[in-house]
Design a protein around this motif. Structure first.
Motif, PDB file in Angstrom:
ATOM      1  N   ALA A  62      39.322   6.843 -12.453  1.00 46.02           N
ATOM      2  CA  ALA A  62      40.202   5.725 -12.770  1.00 46.02           C
ATOM      3  C   ALA A  62      39.848   5.189 -14.155  1.00 46.02           C
ATOM      4  CB  ALA A  62      40.035   4.629 -11.720  1.00 46.02           C
ATOM      5  N   GLU A  63      40.841   4.667 -14.847  1.00 48.41           N
ATOM      6  CA  GLU A  63      40.578   4.106 -16.172  1.00 48.41           C
ATOM      7  C   GLU A  63      39.863   2.772 -16.030  1.00 48.41           C
ATOM      8  OE1 GLU A  63      40.691   5.595 -18.892  1.00 48.41           O
ATOM      9  OE2 GLU A  63      42.171   7.162 -18.635  1.00 48.41           O
ATOM     10  N   THR A  64      38.794   2.641 -16.755  1.00 50.60           N
ATOM     11  CA  THR A  64      38.033   1.405 -16.834  1.00 50.60           C
ATOM     12  C   THR A  64      37.732   1.171 -18.306  1.00 50.60           C
ATOM     13  OG1 THR A  64      35.901   2.523 -16.660  1.00 50.60           O
ATOM     14  CG2 THR A  64      36.949   1.828 -14.579  1.00 50.60           C
ATOM     15  N   LEU A  65      37.181   0.016 -18.620  1.00 49.23           N
ATOM     16  CA  LEU A  65      36.811  -0.245 -20.010  1.00 49.23           C
ATOM     17  C   LEU A  65      35.807   0.809 -20.483  1.00 49.23           C
ATOM     18  CD1 LEU A  65      37.048  -1.960 -22.537  1.00 49.23           C
ATOM     19  CD2 LEU A  65      35.224  -3.421 -21.619  1.00 49.23           C
ATOM     20  N   GLY A  66      34.831   1.123 -19.633  1.00 47.82           N
ATOM     21  CA  GLY A  66      33.828   2.125 -20.009  1.00 47.82           C
ATOM     22  C   GLY A  66      34.425   3.491 -20.270  1.00 47.82           C
ATOM     23  N   SER A  67      35.352   3.919 -19.429  1.00 45.84           N
ATOM     24  CA  SER A  67      35.951   5.250 -19.618  1.00 45.84           C
ATOM     25  C   SER A  67      36.831   5.273 -20.869  1.00 45.84           C
ATOM     26  CB  SER A  67      36.738   5.687 -18.380  1.00 45.84           C
ATOM     27  OG  SER A  67      37.864   4.864 -18.163  1.00 45.84           O
ATOM     28  N   ASN A  77      42.683  -2.855 -25.674  1.00 46.82           N
ATOM     29  CA  ASN A  77      43.122  -4.242 -25.839  1.00 46.82           C
ATOM     30  C   ASN A  77      43.970  -4.699 -24.650  1.00 46.82           C
ATOM     31  OD1 ASN A  77      41.829  -4.568 -28.302  1.00 46.82           O
ATOM     32  ND2 ASN A  77      43.602  -3.873 -29.459  1.00 46.82           N
ATOM     33  N   GLU A  78      44.876  -3.850 -24.215  1.00 45.59           N
ATOM     34  CA  GLU A  78      45.734  -4.180 -23.083  1.00 45.59           C
ATOM     35  C   GLU A  78      44.919  -4.331 -21.793  1.00 45.59           C
ATOM     36  OE1 GLU A  78      50.115  -2.689 -22.131  1.00 45.59           O
ATOM     37  OE2 GLU A  78      48.627  -1.135 -21.684  1.00 45.59           O
ATOM     38  N   PHE A  79      43.943  -3.439 -21.592  1.00 43.98           N
ATOM     39  CA  PHE A  79      43.089  -3.494 -20.410  1.00 43.98           C
ATOM     40  C   PHE A  79      42.309  -4.814 -20.376  1.00 43.98           C
ATOM     41  CE2 PHE A  79      39.289  -2.656 -17.907  1.00 43.98           C
ATOM     42  CZ  PHE A  79      39.799  -1.981 -16.803  1.00 43.98           C
ATOM     43  N   VAL A  80      41.720  -5.181 -21.510  1.00 45.10           N
ATOM     44  CA  VAL A  80      40.950  -6.430 -21.591  1.00 45.10           C
ATOM     45  C   VAL A  80      41.864  -7.631 -21.342  1.00 45.10           C
ATOM     46  CG1 VAL A  80      39.637  -7.940 -23.154  1.00 45.10           C
ATOM     47  CG2 VAL A  80      39.133  -5.481 -23.064  1.00 45.10           C
ATOM     48  N   GLY A  97      43.891 -11.688 -15.039  1.00 47.13           N
ATOM     49  CA  GLY A  97      43.797 -11.524 -13.593  1.00 47.13           C
ATOM     50  C   GLY A  97      44.765 -10.499 -13.029  1.00 47.13           C
ATOM     51  N   GLU A  98      45.342  -9.685 -13.898  1.00 49.92           N
ATOM     52  CA  GLU A  98      46.307  -8.690 -13.463  1.00 49.92           C
ATOM     53  C   GLU A  98      45.648  -7.413 -12.923  1.00 49.92           C
ATOM     54  OE1 GLU A  98      49.229  -8.134 -16.562  1.00 49.92           O
ATOM     55  OE2 GLU A  98      49.435 -10.303 -16.809  1.00 49.92           O
ATOM     56  N   ILE A  99      44.340  -7.299 -13.121  1.00 51.69           N
ATOM     57  CA  ILE A  99      43.593  -6.173 -12.566  1.00 51.69           C
ATOM     58  C   ILE A  99      42.620  -6.758 -11.547  1.00 51.69           C
ATOM     59  CG2 ILE A  99      42.011  -4.252 -13.038  1.00 51.69           C
ATOM     60  CD1 ILE A  99      43.045  -4.293 -15.953  1.00 51.69           C
ATOM     61  N   PRO A 100      42.697  -6.302 -10.302  1.00 50.43           N
ATOM     62  CA  PRO A 100      41.751  -6.815  -9.303  1.00 50.43           C
ATOM     63  C   PRO A 100      40.308  -6.566  -9.762  1.00 50.43           C
ATOM     64  CG  PRO A 100      43.469  -5.510  -8.253  1.00 50.43           C
ATOM     65  CD  PRO A 100      43.625  -5.332  -9.737  1.00 50.43           C
ATOM     66  N   ILE A 101      39.442  -7.537  -9.540  1.00 44.41           N
ATOM     67  CA  ILE A 101      38.055  -7.493 -10.016  1.00 44.41           C
ATOM     68  C   ILE A 101      37.329  -6.227  -9.583  1.00 44.41           C
ATOM     69  CG2 ILE A 101      36.923  -8.778  -8.160  1.00 44.41           C
ATOM     70  CD1 ILE A 101      36.395  -9.665 -11.776  1.00 44.41           C
ATOM     71  N   GLU A 102      37.617  -5.753  -8.365  1.00 42.75           N
ATOM     72  CA  GLU A 102      36.942  -4.547  -7.866  1.00 42.75           C
ATOM     73  C   GLU A 102      37.418  -3.278  -8.584  1.00 42.75           C
ATOM     74  OE1 GLU A 102      40.502  -5.303  -5.225  1.00 42.75           O
ATOM     75  OE2 GLU A 102      38.856  -6.570  -5.935  1.00 42.75           O
ATOM     76  N   THR A 135      31.531 -10.411 -16.663  1.00 45.09           N
ATOM     77  CA  THR A 135      32.132 -11.338 -17.633  1.00 45.09           C
ATOM     78  C   THR A 135      33.455 -11.886 -17.108  1.00 45.09           C
ATOM     79  OG1 THR A 135      31.082 -10.180 -19.479  1.00 45.09           O
ATOM     80  CG2 THR A 135      33.006 -11.544 -20.010  1.00 45.09           C
ATOM     81  N   ILE A 136      34.290 -11.014 -16.575  1.00 48.55           N
ATOM     82  CA  ILE A 136      35.586 -11.446 -16.041  1.00 48.55           C
ATOM     83  C   ILE A 136      35.383 -12.344 -14.823  1.00 48.55           C
ATOM     84  CG2 ILE A 136      37.746 -10.667 -14.957  1.00 48.55           C
ATOM     85  CD1 ILE A 136      37.575 -10.269 -18.053  1.00 48.55           C
TER      86      ILE A 136
END
Length: 154
Positions: free
Chosen positions: A2-7, A43-46, A52-57, A141-142
């Protein structure tokens, strides 16, 4: 994965490495487009995470690598997102140069073949630790930002 900030950060460092090692103008043009797309995605992901558009998990997708730890030392990865992003870039640079050896593996002296393979494995483990650390730091952080905006009633 899955796409994450790290990936996404990982992909961007790889595009930058490809740009650094390429002289082909057509390839460089394509890589410049990929770089801009990744910058936009980051930028869009952050922004989406902050909104809050991406569930924390879903901000974390841990590699959960399973490997024999005895005899396979992988350095700890610590620090803030910027520090770990820098470490990720360095690890990917080292990985690039080890992988170059594999493309002409027949030229690697027999006594060094096991070392090259082992180094690739350890660097990949460190790379995954960096990606996971960026994701966990970003998630923290989020979470903190969300808790500040929505304090619990006492």
């Amino acid at each position: 994965m899955a796409e994450t900030l790290g990936s996404l950060c990982d992909k961007l460092t790889i595009v930058k490495l490809k740009q650094w090692h390429s002289e082909d103008s057509e390839r460089l043009s394509s890589l410049a487009i990929q770089e801009k797309q990744l910058q936009f995605e980051i930028n869009e992901f952050v922004e989406d995470a902050i909104a809050g558009e991406i569930p924390i998990e879903k901000l974390v997708f841990s590699a959960n690598k399973v490997f024999k730890k005895d005899g396979n030392y992988v350095p700890e990865v610590n620090g803030n997102i910027g520090e770990v992003f820098s470490q990720l870039a360095e690890v990917n640079c080292k990985l690039w140069h080890e992988q170059e050896k594999v493309y002409e593996f027949e030229k690697v002296p027999i006594a060094e073949k096991d070392i090259v393979v082992k180094q690739l494995a350890l660097l990949n483990l460190e790379r995954n630790k960096c990606i996971d650390r960026i994701d966990r730091q970003f998630q923290t952080t989020i979470s903190q930002l969300t808790n500040k905006e929505n304090p619990k009633c006492t």
